[in-house]
Design an enzyme around this catalytic site. Structure first.
Site, PDB file in Angstrom:
ATOM      1  N   PHE A  37      -9.043  -1.553   4.810  1.00 35.27           N
ATOM      2  CA  PHE A  37      -8.758  -2.164   3.566  1.00 35.27           C
ATOM      3  C   PHE A  37      -7.756  -3.288   3.297  1.00 35.27           C
ATOM      4  O   PHE A  37      -8.328  -4.286   2.645  1.00 35.27           O
ATOM      5  CB  PHE A  37      -7.907  -1.016   2.591  1.00 35.27           C
ATOM      6  CG  PHE A  37      -6.472  -1.233   2.206  1.00 35.27           C
ATOM      7  CD1 PHE A  37      -6.240  -1.717   0.909  1.00 35.27           C
ATOM      8  CD2 PHE A  37      -5.606  -0.677   3.057  1.00 35.27           C
ATOM      9  CE1 PHE A  37      -5.133  -1.795   0.608  1.00 35.27           C
ATOM     10  CE2 PHE A  37      -4.262  -0.872   2.651  1.00 35.27           C
ATOM     11  CZ  PHE A  37      -4.105  -1.390   1.425  1.00 35.27           C
ATOM     12  N   TYR A 168       5.136   5.044  15.682  1.00 36.10           N
ATOM     13  CA  TYR A 168       4.371   4.067  15.192  1.00 36.10           C
ATOM     14  C   TYR A 168       5.329   2.902  14.937  1.00 36.10           C
ATOM     15  O   TYR A 168       4.886   1.797  15.283  1.00 36.10           O
ATOM     16  CB  TYR A 168       4.107   4.634  13.732  1.00 36.10           C
ATOM     17  CG  TYR A 168       3.404   3.464  12.897  1.00 36.10           C
ATOM     18  CD1 TYR A 168       2.128   3.109  13.180  1.00 36.10           C
ATOM     19  CD2 TYR A 168       4.270   2.911  12.015  1.00 36.10           C
ATOM     20  CE1 TYR A 168       1.704   2.127  12.423  1.00 36.10           C
ATOM     21  CE2 TYR A 168       3.608   1.870  11.133  1.00 36.10           C
ATOM     22  CZ  TYR A 168       2.450   1.332  11.327  1.00 36.10           C
ATOM     23  OH  TYR A 168       1.832   0.526  10.342  1.00 36.10           O
ATOM     24  N   ASN A 197       4.672  -1.221   2.857  1.00 36.62           N
ATOM     25  CA  ASN A 197       3.822   0.062   2.290  1.00 36.62           C
ATOM     26  C   ASN A 197       2.789  -0.678   1.295  1.00 36.62           C
ATOM     27  O   ASN A 197       2.797  -0.832   0.004  1.00 36.62           O
ATOM     28  CB  ASN A 197       4.859   0.885   1.384  1.00 36.62           C
ATOM     29  CG  ASN A 197       5.493   1.948   2.275  1.00 36.62           C
ATOM     30  OD1 ASN A 197       6.627   1.454   2.761  1.00 36.62           O
ATOM     31  ND2 ASN A 197       5.173   3.003   2.479  1.00 36.62           N
ATOM     32  N   ASP A 305      10.282  10.208   8.869  1.00 35.73           N
ATOM     33  CA  ASP A 305      10.158   9.365   7.414  1.00 35.73           C
ATOM     34  C   ASP A 305      11.601   8.855   7.409  1.00 35.73           C
ATOM     35  O   ASP A 305      12.518   9.378   7.842  1.00 35.73           O
ATOM     36  CB  ASP A 305      10.079  10.644   6.417  1.00 35.73           C
ATOM     37  CG  ASP A 305       9.364  10.462   5.342  1.00 35.73           C
ATOM     38  OD1 ASP A 305       8.687   9.162   5.594  1.00 35.73           O
ATOM     39  OD2 ASP A 305       9.162  10.742   4.193  1.00 35.73           O
TER      40      ASP A 305
HETATM   41  C1  UD1 Z   1       5.188   3.450   6.860  1.00 36.12           C
HETATM   42  C2  UD1 Z   1       5.898   1.864   6.665  1.00 36.12           C
HETATM   43  C3  UD1 Z   1       4.808   1.135   6.232  1.00 36.12           C
HETATM   44  C4  UD1 Z   1       3.597   1.248   7.002  1.00 36.12           C
HETATM   45  C5  UD1 Z   1       2.824   2.838   7.078  1.00 36.12           C
HETATM   46  C6  UD1 Z   1       1.790   2.785   7.881  1.00 36.12           C
HETATM   47  C7  UD1 Z   1       7.923   2.307   5.976  1.00 36.12           C
HETATM   48  C8  UD1 Z   1       9.183   2.286   5.017  1.00 36.12           C
HETATM   49  N1  UD1 Z   1       6.785   2.112   5.710  1.00 36.12           N
HETATM   50  O1  UD1 Z   1       4.935   4.158   5.572  1.00 36.12           O
HETATM   51  O2  UD1 Z   1       5.005  -0.215   6.059  1.00 36.12           O
HETATM   52  O3  UD1 Z   1       2.509   0.499   6.302  1.00 36.12           O
HETATM   53  O4  UD1 Z   1       3.993   3.415   7.742  1.00 36.12           O
HETATM   54  O5  UD1 Z   1       1.182   4.157   7.874  1.00 36.12           O
HETATM   55  O6  UD1 Z   1       8.423   2.812   7.142  1.00 36.12           O
HETATM   56  N2  UD1 Z   1       4.251  11.075   0.843  1.00 36.12           N
HETATM   57  C9  UD1 Z   1       4.272  12.173   0.268  1.00 36.12           C
HETATM   58  N3  UD1 Z   1       3.201  12.827  -0.202  1.00 36.12           N
HETATM   59  C10 UD1 Z   1       2.287  12.680   0.540  1.00 36.12           C
HETATM   60  C11 UD1 Z   1       2.067  11.324   1.533  1.00 36.12           C
HETATM   61  C12 UD1 Z   1       3.302  10.687   1.718  1.00 36.12           C
HETATM   62  O7  UD1 Z   1       5.360  12.655  -0.392  1.00 36.12           O
HETATM   63  O8  UD1 Z   1       0.952  13.166   0.267  1.00 36.12           O
HETATM   64  C13 UD1 Z   1       5.673  10.693   1.362  1.00 36.12           C
HETATM   65  C14 UD1 Z   1       6.086  10.361   2.583  1.00 36.12           C
HETATM   66  O9  UD1 Z   1       6.592  11.478   3.257  1.00 36.12           O
HETATM   67  C15 UD1 Z   1       6.973   9.123   2.566  1.00 36.12           C
HETATM   68  C16 UD1 Z   1       6.366   8.343   1.387  1.00 36.12           C
HETATM   69  O10 UD1 Z   1       5.406   9.209   0.613  1.00 36.12           O
HETATM   70  O11 UD1 Z   1       8.238   9.399   2.267  1.00 36.12           O
HETATM   71  C17 UD1 Z   1       5.281   7.185   2.117  1.00 36.12           C
HETATM   72  O12 UD1 Z   1       4.435   7.792   2.875  1.00 36.12           O
HETATM   73  P1  UD1 Z   1       3.277   6.842   3.327  1.00 36.12           P
HETATM   74  O13 UD1 Z   1       2.513   6.362   2.245  1.00 36.12           O
HETATM   75  O14 UD1 Z   1       2.626   7.494   4.560  1.00 36.12           O
HETATM   76  O15 UD1 Z   1       3.938   5.481   3.988  1.00 36.12           O
HETATM   77  P2  UD1 Z   1       5.400   5.467   5.045  1.00 36.12           P
HETATM   78  O16 UD1 Z   1       5.503   6.345   5.969  1.00 36.12           O
HETATM   79  O17 UD1 Z   1       6.576   5.058   4.151  1.00 36.12           O
END
Ligand code: UD1
Length: 348
Positions: A37, A168, A197, A305
């Site tokens: 994307f 990662y 993000n 996380d």
């Molecule tokens: C991390 C990196 C980001 C990178 C990405 C690659 C950080 C701050 N960010 O993103 O720059 O591009 O990895 O994959 O380290 N969550 C929910 N419900 C869901 C899915 C996720 O609550 O269904 C929560 C996760 O637990 C997390 C937040 O949403 O706390 C964001 O998750 P996600 O979108 O997967 O990204 P990061 O792990 O923050």
């Protein structure tokens, strides 16, 4: 236009900038991960600026559907970063490489750190060797905010000592170190953009490893219950895709008359909005935009996380004039609209 340019000087500067943009458009740009994307958005932007675009993707997480509008205008090659011959061939004649190919997701890397390392470290090293040997002018690398880890200091600035938690994050940070090494040792101009993000249209919503906004938006539009991991008080500096595309165009050099090598080569820059929002607040905002009235579920927080993430973006602004062009709420609205159309058309 620069703020110190006035009157005739401003016109001259503007003409010079246009000339530089025109000249650079004759060059060939390589996008790795072009079917993803971010890669596909970058490819569309480069084409719109008049550049020639070559792209590689192994289609592990990318999709040809992301390229359907532009496939006739690009030199697409299905290839893996781990294939040195394919990388050598892909770099021939290239001005700038935009290295977006990666195996994303913190939880995926927790389950399979070796796969993360192969794609994100070994693959990046292979690409750098090919770019060096082909005398590519510059490589702009998709680094990650995850490098900062869970240090309490907010906002995160580039002078901070990295503190990666997940495999990662370690892999993406290692890619940065290779970028810096290839500048110092071989003189290959490399620029690392630490994305925070990223979200927007075309982000895959259907994998367990999908980004949270792609999941929440499609859940709510389909009337399915979104799941928040943890208490929902974790916060992120969610960055709409157009901002990341803009950051890349500026950081790549003469494309926008910015980012001279002496200011950016071998350096690291945050690429974000500079604002943070919690998941609970985001879910509320999305209820308003999507019209979802159902519940939100809470589940155990994810291993690896991090709690809070927020970028200081002043370094990129002073080095190459980066500023976010679309704020979070507007980005969210555009993204919801796009998924709404996809769902209506039976494509999501
Ligand atoms: C991390 C990196 C980001 C990178 C990405 C690659 C950080 C701050 N960010 O993103 O720059 O591009 O990895 O994959 O380290 N969550 C929910 N419900 C869901 C899915 C996720 O609550 O269904 C929560 C996760 O637990 C997390 C937040 O949403 O706390 C964001 O998750 P996600 O979108 O997967 O990204 P990061 O792990 O923050």
């Amino acid at each position: 236009m620069r703020s110190d340019a006035v009157g005739e000087g401003a016109c001259l500067q503007s003409a010079l900038d246009s000339t530089l943009i025109y000249d650079a458009s004759m060059a060939l740009q390589l996008v790795t991960g072009i079917a993803g994307f971010i890669g596909s958005a970058l490819a569309r932007a480069l084409l719109a600026e008049g550049h020639q675009v070559r792209g590689i993707d192994n289609l592990a997480t990318g999709s040809m559907s992301n390229l359907s509008e532009i496939i006739d205008q690009i030199d697409f090659r299905q290839a893996d970063l781990l294939d040195p011959a394919a990388m050598a061939s892909a770099c021939v004649g290239v001005d700038c490489v935009f290295h977006e190919a990666a195996l994303p997701s913190v939880p995926r890397s927790v389950i399979d750190p070796v796969a993360s390392n192969q794609a994100n470290v070994d693959g990046t090293l292979n690409l750098l060797i090919a770019a060096r040997d082909a005398k590519v002018r510059r490589v702009v690398y998709a680094a990650s905010s995850s490098a900062y880890g869970d240090t309490p200091t907010l906002p995160k600035h580039e002078g901070m000592t990295p503190n990666p938690i997940s495999p990662y994050a370690v892999a993406k940070l290692t890619g940065e170190l290779y970028m810096r090494s290839f500048y110092r040792v071989y003189g290959l101009e490399t620029v690392c953009l630490r994305y925070f993000n990223v979200f927007g249209p075309r982000q895959a919503p259907n994998s367990p490893y999908s980004g949270v906004l792609a999941k929440f938006i499609t859940n709510m539009l389909k009337g399915e219950t979104p799941t928040i991991y943890g208490d929902g008080e974790q916060s992120r500096d969610f960055t709409y895709i157009d901002n990341v595309v803009r950051g890349n165009l500026l950081a790549s050099g003469p494309l926008a008359a910015g980012a001279p090598a002496e200011k950016v080569a071998g350096e690291v820059f945050n690429c974000a909005c500079g604002e943070r929002i919690t998941l609970n607040q985001t879910a509320e905002m999305l209820r308003g935009i999507t019209g979802y009235t159902g519940p939100v579920e809470y589940a155990q927080d994810r291993s690896g996380d991090i709690k809070h993430s927020l970028a200081d973006i002043t370094r990129a602004e002073s080095a190459f004039g980066y500023r976010p062009v679309v704020n979070f709420e507007e980005g969210l609205r555009r993204t919801v609209e796009w998924y709404r159309e996809q769902i209506a058309a039976g494509r999501a």
